[in-house]
Design an enzyme around this catalytic site. Structure first.
Site, PDB file in Angstrom:
ATOM      1  N   ALA A   9     -12.003   2.038 -41.969  1.00 62.98           N
ATOM      2  CA  ALA A   9     -10.749   1.610 -42.568  1.00 62.98           C
ATOM      3  C   ALA A   9      -9.609   2.047 -41.677  1.00 62.98           C
ATOM      4  CB  ALA A   9     -10.603   2.218 -43.960  1.00 62.98           C
ATOM      5  N   LYS A  10      -8.401   1.711 -42.118  1.00 63.34           N
ATOM      6  CA  LYS A  10      -7.243   1.986 -41.269  1.00 63.34           C
ATOM      7  C   LYS A  10      -7.066   3.482 -41.011  1.00 63.34           C
ATOM      8  CE  LYS A  10      -5.392  -2.460 -41.950  1.00 63.34           C
ATOM      9  NZ  LYS A  10      -5.066  -3.472 -42.902  1.00 63.34           N
ATOM     10  N   ARG A  11      -7.616   4.300 -41.900  1.00 62.46           N
ATOM     11  CA  ARG A  11      -7.446   5.747 -41.690  1.00 62.46           C
ATOM     12  C   ARG A  11      -8.299   6.266 -40.517  1.00 62.46           C
ATOM     13  NH1 ARG A  11     -10.896   5.058 -45.709  1.00 62.46           N
ATOM     14  NH2 ARG A  11     -12.877   6.124 -45.523  1.00 62.46           N
TER      15      ARG A  11
END
Ligand code: GLU
Length: 331
Positions: free
Chosen positions: A260-262
């Site tokens: 994910a973007k994290r």
């Protein structure tokens, strides 16, 4: 008659693209191109709170860097000829199109305003006397009489607009996940087409866009599978032709969490900054997709001839440290 293939890449500019996005976009692109089809790039910046123009610019740059191209997108001129019918390929500029679709659904009596807060809806969904099947119909706003509805609207109460889902289950064949059957209770029942803050909902926008843009196939992560019955319902209600769906397995990190973007270190921008060549990333992703056994660096164009969704594994895949080490190896 089969329609010429039209695929789409539909990023949301809420962060930088990461390896998981590259995986999904590469497969969507290869699927369309391997059929001689067209690719649309649609920027899904519907949510004004989360979308940033800088991310939209970075996404275009990252996709081009990977070697993906598109026939129409936010950066192409769509004023002429056949492209004019598509309208803007940026969702924030398509508000009038969604409003017109919504007006048709309202006029057909398929929607109702819902005045419940999130908290009230959560309580309804977890009410012990309701089974899952019934919870989705428990929204008291579904059966408000017209006078009461008018009274609340006139009092300035904010309302989401929901689609009144039919009783029947929605069936479709997913190219990868096989035959699917979703009863309304399985996807949460009556769902919002417009949020109470006035923002058009993802389900409405995507269904209207895929339908009006003549998209014939949607290739995307399997986390979006439960959205499909909702989008099919919207398309059916509007008389729009639906695409085929292929929900692909997800890339996970070493702990089994979805990329994910994290996972900032796996953003394409970070990989580029560290000198990883795009052909290495593409070669690695193609290996995972079962079409590049050696994992050798490749340009997406070189993979078009050997692409098949059938080669794709059915289970989610972990990206391990040794895989990353290979990406960062000699080049
Ligand atoms: N814009 C959505 C996302 O980035 C994808 C929508 C779709 O593929 O239907 O999650």
């Amino acid at each position: 008659m089969t329609r010429p293939a039209v695929g789409r890449l539909a990023p949301s500019p809420t962060g930088l693209l990461h390896l998981g996005n590259a995986w999904a976009f590469l497969l969507a692109w290869l699927s369309a191109r391997s059929q001689g089809g067209r690719v649309l790039l649609r920027m899904e910046d519907l949510d004004p709170q989360r979308s940033r123009p800088a991310f939209a610019d970075a996404i275009l740059q990252d996709l081009k860097w990977l070697g993906l191209d598109w026939d129409a997108g936010p950066d192409t001129c769509v004023a002429a000829g056949a492209e004019a019918a598509l309208g803007p390929l940026v969702q924030s500029r398509r508000g009038h199109i969604y409003a017109a679709a919504l007006a048709r659904l309202e006029a057909a009596g398929l929607t109702y305003p819902c005045f419940c807060s999130r908290k009230e809806l959560r309580q309804l969904a977890s009410a012990p006397h309701l089974g899952e099947e019934e919870a989705h119909r428990a929204d008291p706003c579904r059966n408000l009489d017209t006078a009461e509805r008018e009274r609340l609207l006139a009092a300035g109460r904010h309302a989401a607009l929901r689609l009144r889902c039919p009783e029947e289950a929605i069936a479709f064949d997913d190219e990868i996940m096989g035959p699917q059957l979703f009863a309304p209770g399985d996807f949460g029942g009556d769902f919002a087409l417009r949020r109470s803050d006035g923002v058009m909902a993802y389900q409405l926008a995507v269904a209207v866009d895929d339908g009006l843009m003549g998209v014939t196939e949607v290739v995307r992560g399997r986390d979006l599978l439960p959205s499909t019955p909702r989008q099919l319902l919207v398309m059916r209600s509007l008389g729009l032709a639906a695409p085929r769906y292929a929900h692909i397995p997800l890339l996970l990190d070493a702990e089994g969490e979805r990329l994910a973007k994290r996972h900032a270190s796996l953003s394409l921008a970070a990989l580029r900054t560290q000198g990883v060549a795009p052909a290495r990333i593409v070669g690695y992703l193609a290996e995972l997709a079962g079409i590049n056994p050696s994992g050798a660096p490749a340009h997406p164009r070189e993979l078009v001839g050997c692409f098949s969704l059938k080669a794709l594994p059915r289970a989610d895949m972990r990206v391990m440290e040794e895989d990353m080490a290979r990406l960062f190896g000699e080049h």
